[in-house]
Design a protein around this motif. Structure first.
Motif, PDB file in Angstrom:
ATOM      1  N   LEU B  84       0.887  -1.204   0.081  1.00  0.00           N
ATOM      2  CA  LEU B  84       0.198  -0.029   0.072  1.00  0.00           C
ATOM      3  C   LEU B  84       0.849   1.376   0.084  1.00  0.00           C
ATOM      4  O   LEU B  84       1.798   1.412   0.798  1.00  0.00           O
ATOM      5  N   LYS B  85       0.644   2.179  -0.904  1.00  0.00           N
ATOM      6  CA  LYS B  85       1.507   3.213  -0.868  1.00  0.00           C
ATOM      7  C   LYS B  85       0.531   4.737  -0.702  1.00  0.00           C
ATOM      8  O   LYS B  85      -0.462   4.501  -1.371  1.00  0.00           O
ATOM      9  N   LEU B  86       1.110   5.537   0.169  1.00  0.00           N
ATOM     10  CA  LEU B  86       0.183   6.555   0.333  1.00  0.00           C
ATOM     11  C   LEU B  86       1.369   7.837   0.209  1.00  0.00           C
ATOM     12  O   LEU B  86       2.441   7.766   0.374  1.00  0.00           O
ATOM     13  N   SER B  87       0.797   8.756  -0.598  1.00  0.00           N
ATOM     14  CA  SER B  87       1.569   9.948  -0.959  1.00  0.00           C
ATOM     15  C   SER B  87       0.591  11.197  -0.636  1.00  0.00           C
ATOM     16  O   SER B  87      -0.265  11.334  -0.947  1.00  0.00           O
ATOM     17  N   TRP B  88       1.305  12.339  -0.564  1.00  0.00           N
ATOM     18  CA  TRP B  88       0.657  13.728  -0.450  1.00  0.00           C
ATOM     19  C   TRP B  88       1.613  14.675  -1.456  1.00  0.00           C
ATOM     20  O   TRP B  88       2.650  14.677  -1.461  1.00  0.00           O
ATOM     21  N   VAL B  89       0.755  15.702  -1.730  1.00  0.00           N
ATOM     22  CA  VAL B  89       1.192  16.970  -2.499  1.00  0.00           C
ATOM     23  C   VAL B  89       0.798  18.239  -1.671  1.00  0.00           C
ATOM     24  O   VAL B  89      -0.684  18.037  -1.570  1.00  0.00           O
ATOM     25  N   ASP B  90       1.411  19.072  -1.436  1.00  0.00           N
ATOM     26  CA  ASP B  90       0.899  20.300  -0.861  1.00  0.00           C
ATOM     27  C   ASP B  90       0.841  21.471  -2.052  1.00  0.00           C
ATOM     28  O   ASP B  90       1.200  21.283  -3.090  1.00  0.00           O
ATOM     29  N   ASN B  91       0.355  22.727  -1.617  1.00  0.00           N
ATOM     30  CA  ASN B  91       0.032  23.847  -2.369  1.00  0.00           C
ATOM     31  C   ASN B  91       1.542  24.370  -2.843  1.00  0.00           C
ATOM     32  O   ASN B  91       1.544  25.202  -3.824  1.00  0.00           O
ATOM     33  N   LYS B  92       2.706  23.916  -2.010  1.00  0.00           N
ATOM     34  CA  LYS B  92       4.005  24.568  -2.500  1.00  0.00           C
ATOM     35  C   LYS B  92       4.859  23.626  -3.352  1.00  0.00           C
ATOM     36  O   LYS B  92       5.871  23.860  -3.845  1.00  0.00           O
ATOM     37  N   GLY B  93       4.103  22.425  -4.018  1.00  0.00           N
ATOM     38  CA  GLY B  93       4.637  21.496  -4.506  1.00  0.00           C
ATOM     39  C   GLY B  93       5.518  20.450  -3.849  1.00  0.00           C
ATOM     40  O   GLY B  93       6.238  19.746  -4.210  1.00  0.00           O
ATOM     41  N   GLU B  94       5.602  20.481  -2.563  1.00  0.00           N
ATOM     42  CA  GLU B  94       6.289  19.553  -1.599  1.00  0.00           C
ATOM     43  C   GLU B  94       5.599  18.401  -1.598  1.00  0.00           C
ATOM     44  O   GLU B  94       4.317  18.273  -1.657  1.00  0.00           O
ATOM     45  N   SER B  95       6.236  17.197  -1.249  1.00  0.00           N
ATOM     46  CA  SER B  95       5.403  16.040  -1.335  1.00  0.00           C
ATOM     47  C   SER B  95       6.402  14.981  -0.460  1.00  0.00           C
ATOM     48  O   SER B  95       7.499  15.132  -0.261  1.00  0.00           O
ATOM     49  N   ASP B  96       5.381  13.807  -0.129  1.00  0.00           N
ATOM     50  CA  ASP B  96       6.195  12.733   0.542  1.00  0.00           C
ATOM     51  C   ASP B  96       5.312  11.362   0.280  1.00  0.00           C
ATOM     52  O   ASP B  96       4.087  11.800  -0.256  1.00  0.00           O
ATOM     53  N   SER B  97       5.959  10.582   0.365  1.00  0.00           N
ATOM     54  CA  SER B  97       5.180   9.117   0.125  1.00  0.00           C
ATOM     55  C   SER B  97       5.804   7.917   0.958  1.00  0.00           C
ATOM     56  O   SER B  97       6.822   8.112   1.373  1.00  0.00           O
ATOM     57  N   ILE B  98       5.201   7.062   1.270  1.00  0.00           N
ATOM     58  CA  ILE B  98       5.517   5.887   2.124  1.00  0.00           C
ATOM     59  C   ILE B  98       4.580   4.617   1.416  1.00  0.00           C
ATOM     60  O   ILE B  98       3.630   4.678   0.976  1.00  0.00           O
ATOM     61  N   GLU B  99       5.536   3.454   1.722  1.00  0.00           N
ATOM     62  CA  GLU B  99       4.847   2.459   1.425  1.00  0.00           C
ATOM     63  C   GLU B  99       4.884   1.403   2.630  1.00  0.00           C
ATOM     64  O   GLU B  99       5.672   1.494   3.409  1.00  0.00           O
TER      65      GLU B  99
END
Lengths: 157, 103
Positions: B84-99
């Motif tokens: 299962l992979k979860l990722s996010w993106v914010d309004n400044k274009g920063e992001s992160d993800s985890i598996e």
């Protein structure tokens, strides 16, 4: 003070009207919008215009099958836990709306294949208001609401 | 820096995902107490969750989601050990993800 409020109110209604006009003029294409972040929906100043921008319509049918779990009284409006459970099949989206927030649309969850009608998160609320859950399933929109009293100032209400 | 804590638990045929993300979720309407200036908006706009590469949930968020957001949802069709992979993106274009593995 009264004048100030009137000013903000006027500004708000003009902005909401502009969004509505943009939607009806087809400038914003609501169905494609879900692919990208729908800024018009999140910036909309009223529940109806937010739904128009997000779903292309605000024709919702109230349903007592949707259950919203949220506190009756939230002492801290910055963290209000909200869970929505909906029994419908083929759910497209579950949206959480805080009716009296400056921008009412808080979150929209787009469910994929196999997802159940359940989401839970924590939201910010500016003042006492209804929390509305709008569930889109099989092309129809259903909604339910629950009032959450927000006590500001930490007197514990 | 890992900003996401996630757990995916299988019970029967239903998987419950719970995630906590570290993020300020600034609305752009709050003033910095020291400088008196508005803190610019900085919030997560999109959270994506995939099971073995197939999307199961996309959350679109506005600035009114609480700081350090919590998210939970359920879905069917996963087996123990699936990714299962979860990722996010914010309004400044920063992001992160985890598996994580469904357990």
């Amino acid at each position: 003070m009264i004048n100030m409020k009137r000013r903000t109110f006027l500004k708000g209604s003009v902005a909401a009207g502009a969004v509505g006009a943009a939607v009806s003029a087809g400038l914003l294409t609501p169905r494609v919008v879900l692919a990208a972040w729908p800024s018009a929906a999140f910036e909309a100043k009223s529940v109806d215009s937010a739904l128009d921008a997000l779903m292309g319509s605000h024709a919702v049918e109230s349903s007592d099958k949707i259950s919203i779990r949220a506190p009756d009284i939230a002492e801290n409006g910055a963290v209000v836990p909200v869970s929505v459970t909906a029994p419908m099949s083929n759910i497209d989206t579950i949206s959480i709306i805080a009716e009296k927030n400056a921008a009412p649309l808080t979150a929209a969850f787009k469910l994929g294949k196999g997802a159940e009608g359940y989401v839970s998160t924590r939201i910010k609320m500016g003042k006492t208001s209804n929390v509305i859950a709008v569930v889109k399933a099989g092309g129809k929109m259903y909604s339910a609401s629950k009032e959450v009293k927000v006590t500001i100032g930490g007197c514990g209400g | 820096m890992a900003t996401i804590k996630i757990r995916a638990k299988l019970q029967g045929d239903e998987t419950t995902v719970k995630a906590l993300i570290q993020h300020p979720m600034d609305t752009g309407q709050v003033k910095d107490k020291k400088t008196g200036k508005l803190i610019p908006a900085h919030f997560i706009q999109e959270v994506n969750c995939e099971l073995n590469g197939t999307n199961v949930m996309t959350a679109l968020w506005g600035p009114a989601v609480s700081k350090n957001p919590y998210l939970s949802f359920k879905f069917k069709g996963a087996k123990s050990g699936d990714t299962l992979k979860l990722s996010w993106v914010d309004n400044k274009g920063e992001s992160d993800s985890i598996e994580t593995q469904v357990s």
